[in-house]
Design a protein around this motif. Structure first.
Motif, mmCIF file in Angstrom:
data_model
loop_
_atom_site.group_PDB
_atom_site.id
_atom_site.type_symbol
_atom_site.label_atom_id
_atom_site.label_comp_id
_atom_site.label_asym_id
_atom_site.label_seq_id
_atom_site.Cartn_x
_atom_site.Cartn_y
_atom_site.Cartn_z
ATOM 1 N N SER A 26 0.833 -1.209 0.000
ATOM 2 C CA SER A 26 0.000 0.000 0.000
ATOM 3 C C SER A 26 0.864 1.255 0.000
ATOM 4 O O SER A 26 0.544 2.231 -0.681
ATOM 5 N N GLN A 27 1.954 1.234 0.760
ATOM 6 C CA GLN A 27 2.873 2.374 0.771
ATOM 7 C C GLN A 27 3.466 2.609 -0.616
ATOM 8 O O GLN A 27 3.554 3.755 -1.071
ATOM 9 N N ILE A 28 3.850 1.540 -1.274
ATOM 10 C CA ILE A 28 4.443 1.661 -2.617
ATOM 11 C C ILE A 28 3.409 2.193 -3.597
ATOM 12 O O ILE A 28 3.697 3.098 -4.393
ATOM 13 N N LYS A 29 2.185 1.667 -3.546
ATOM 14 C CA LYS A 29 1.129 2.155 -4.434
ATOM 15 C C LYS A 29 0.854 3.634 -4.190
ATOM 16 O O LYS A 29 0.638 4.401 -5.135
ATOM 17 N N ALA A 30 0.853 4.048 -2.944
ATOM 18 C CA ALA A 30 0.620 5.456 -2.621
ATOM 19 C C ALA A 30 1.745 6.329 -3.175
ATOM 20 O O ALA A 30 1.488 7.397 -3.742
ATOM 21 N N ALA A 31 2.980 5.874 -3.034
ATOM 22 C CA ALA A 31 4.121 6.651 -3.547
ATOM 23 C C ALA A 31 4.046 6.776 -5.065
ATOM 24 O O ALA A 31 4.320 7.852 -5.622
ATOM 25 N N VAL A 32 3.664 5.704 -5.739
ATOM 26 C CA VAL A 32 3.532 5.736 -7.198
ATOM 27 C C VAL A 32 2.434 6.714 -7.600
ATOM 28 O O VAL A 32 2.595 7.503 -8.533
ATOM 29 N N LYS A 33 1.331 6.701 -6.892
ATOM 30 C CA LYS A 33 0.222 7.615 -7.197
ATOM 31 C C LYS A 33 0.627 9.071 -6.957
ATOM 32 O O LYS A 33 0.311 9.954 -7.761
ATOM 33 N N VAL A 34 1.346 9.329 -5.870
ATOM 34 C CA VAL A 34 1.827 10.690 -5.594
ATOM 35 C C VAL A 34 2.749 11.138 -6.720
ATOM 36 O O VAL A 34 2.642 12.261 -7.222
ATOM 37 N N ASN A 35 3.669 10.264 -7.140
ATOM 38 C CA ASN A 35 4.579 10.588 -8.234
ATOM 39 C C ASN A 35 3.794 10.929 -9.497
ATOM 40 O O ASN A 35 4.079 11.918 -10.166
#
Length: 145
Positions: A26-35
């Motif tokens: 979930s953290q990785i998905k959130a970081a990708v979405k923020v990017n």
């Protein structure tokens, strides 16, 4: 040193491990979405600068003033240096021909291809785009390879 797991039941231990993995995903998905969202903002700001002909409209000190004004209104943001603003403009200008369907291109490519290019473009980290811009500034087709 981390404390040992409180409950020593094997099902509980397995569940805790799975929760930890899901949390990290979930953290990785959130970081990708923020990017992705930040890249869309950079793209739009670059588009605005270009389409408004901002540098010729507001003079040679435009990027310096824009940087100063945006930093003042967004003191926690680290992305509004003059250099980064210029990269945002170049980001738009480099890829813009590849992301618009003109009547001439309509016969050659489909909307699906343009959408895929945009999806791919916004999934690449900003630092990578900076390197691509530096190497392919005047060659958008090369940048897509």
């Amino acid at each position: 040193m981390a404390k040992p797991i409180s409950i020593l039941d094997k099902d509980y231990i397995q569940w805790i491990k799975e929760l930890s993995i899901r949390y990290r995903r979930s953290q990785i998905k959130a970081a990708v979405k923020v990017n992705e969202e930040m890249l869309r903002f950079y793209w739009e700001l670059g588009r605005d600068i270009t389409e408004m002909k901002a540098e010729s409209r507001w003079g040679s000190g435009f990027m310096k003033n824009l940087s100063k004004d945006l930093k003042e209104l967004n003191p926690d943001a680290t992305c509004f240096s003059q250099t980064n603003l210029l990269y945002m403009k170049n980001f738009f200008q480099l890829y813009q021909p590849c992301t618009e369907i003109t009547p001439q291109l309509e016969e050659q490519i489909s909307q699906q291809i343009v959408e895929q290019i945009q999806k791919d473009m916004f999934s690449v980290p900003w630092g990578h785009h900076i390197r691509i811009i530096d190497k392919c500034k005047d060659q958008p087709q090369k940048a897509l390879l």
